[in-house]
Motif scaffolding. Structure first.
Motif, PDB file in Angstrom:
ATOM      1  N   ARG A  13       0.853  -1.188   0.000  1.00 38.53           N
ATOM      2  CA  ARG A  13       0.000   0.000   0.000  1.00 38.53           C
ATOM      3  C   ARG A  13       0.888   1.237   0.000  1.00 38.53           C
ATOM      4  O   ARG A  13       1.770   1.371   0.831  1.00 38.53           O
ATOM      5  CB  ARG A  13      -0.905   0.008   1.229  1.00 38.53           C
ATOM      6  CG  ARG A  13      -1.921  -1.079   1.185  1.00 38.53           C
ATOM      7  CD  ARG A  13      -2.882  -0.958   2.331  1.00 38.53           C
ATOM      8  NE  ARG A  13      -3.772  -2.099   2.305  1.00 38.53           N
ATOM      9  CZ  ARG A  13      -4.287  -2.653   3.371  1.00 38.53           C
ATOM     10  NH1 ARG A  13      -4.010  -2.171   4.552  1.00 38.53           N
ATOM     11  NH2 ARG A  13      -5.078  -3.685   3.262  1.00 38.53           N
ATOM     12  N   ASN A  15       0.066   4.797   0.402  1.00 41.62           N
ATOM     13  CA  ASN A  15      -0.905   5.838   0.714  1.00 41.62           C
ATOM     14  C   ASN A  15      -0.252   7.154   1.122  1.00 41.62           C
ATOM     15  O   ASN A  15      -0.893   8.195   1.046  1.00 41.62           O
ATOM     16  CB  ASN A  15      -1.829   5.377   1.848  1.00 41.62           C
ATOM     17  CG  ASN A  15      -2.605   4.140   1.469  1.00 41.62           C
ATOM     18  OD1 ASN A  15      -3.040   4.004   0.334  1.00 41.62           O
ATOM     19  ND2 ASN A  15      -2.760   3.225   2.393  1.00 41.62           N
ATOM     20  N   ARG A  16       0.978   7.082   1.569  1.00 45.17           N
ATOM     21  CA  ARG A  16       1.657   8.279   2.074  1.00 45.17           C
ATOM     22  C   ARG A  16       3.060   8.347   1.486  1.00 45.17           C
ATOM     23  O   ARG A  16       3.606   7.318   1.064  1.00 45.17           O
ATOM     24  CB  ARG A  16       1.766   8.216   3.602  1.00 45.17           C
ATOM     25  CG  ARG A  16       0.426   8.084   4.308  1.00 45.17           C
ATOM     26  CD  ARG A  16       0.594   7.792   5.778  1.00 45.17           C
ATOM     27  NE  ARG A  16       1.309   6.523   5.929  1.00 45.17           N
ATOM     28  CZ  ARG A  16       2.034   6.199   6.984  1.00 45.17           C
ATOM     29  NH1 ARG A  16       2.166   7.011   7.984  1.00 45.17           N
ATOM     30  NH2 ARG A  16       2.646   5.036   7.050  1.00 45.17           N
TER      31      ARG A  16
END
Length: 78
Positions: A13, A15-16
């Motif tokens: 992932r 996401n940031r």
């Protein structure tokens, strides 16, 4: 290579900006540990390093923008 392949069998992932930097760092470390240094490998590491630096810069800018927005939001309510 089989050992390194298992590190990337999970879904990652992103996401940031920190997630991107962490993934890039893993890939760079794998490249540095695998075999001898080649021109192509050095170019790839340089490209990934530049991408990581940009991610750091963008993360820092986003953090600063959030702080500024919070200051303005707090001033509007006073």
């Amino acid at each position: 290579m089989a050992e390194n392949e298992s590190k990337f069998t999970k879904n990652i992932r992103l996401n940031r900006p920190q997630d991107v930097r962490r993934m890039i760092a893993k890939v760079i470390n794998i490249l540095l540990k695998e075999g001898e240094m080649t021109i192509d490998k050095a170019r790839t590491i340089a490209t990934l390093s530049n991408t990581a630096l940009k991610s750091m810069e963008l993360g820092d800018l986003a953090e600063r923008m959030n702080k500024i927005e919070q200051i303005f939001d707090n001033q509007e309510y006073h």
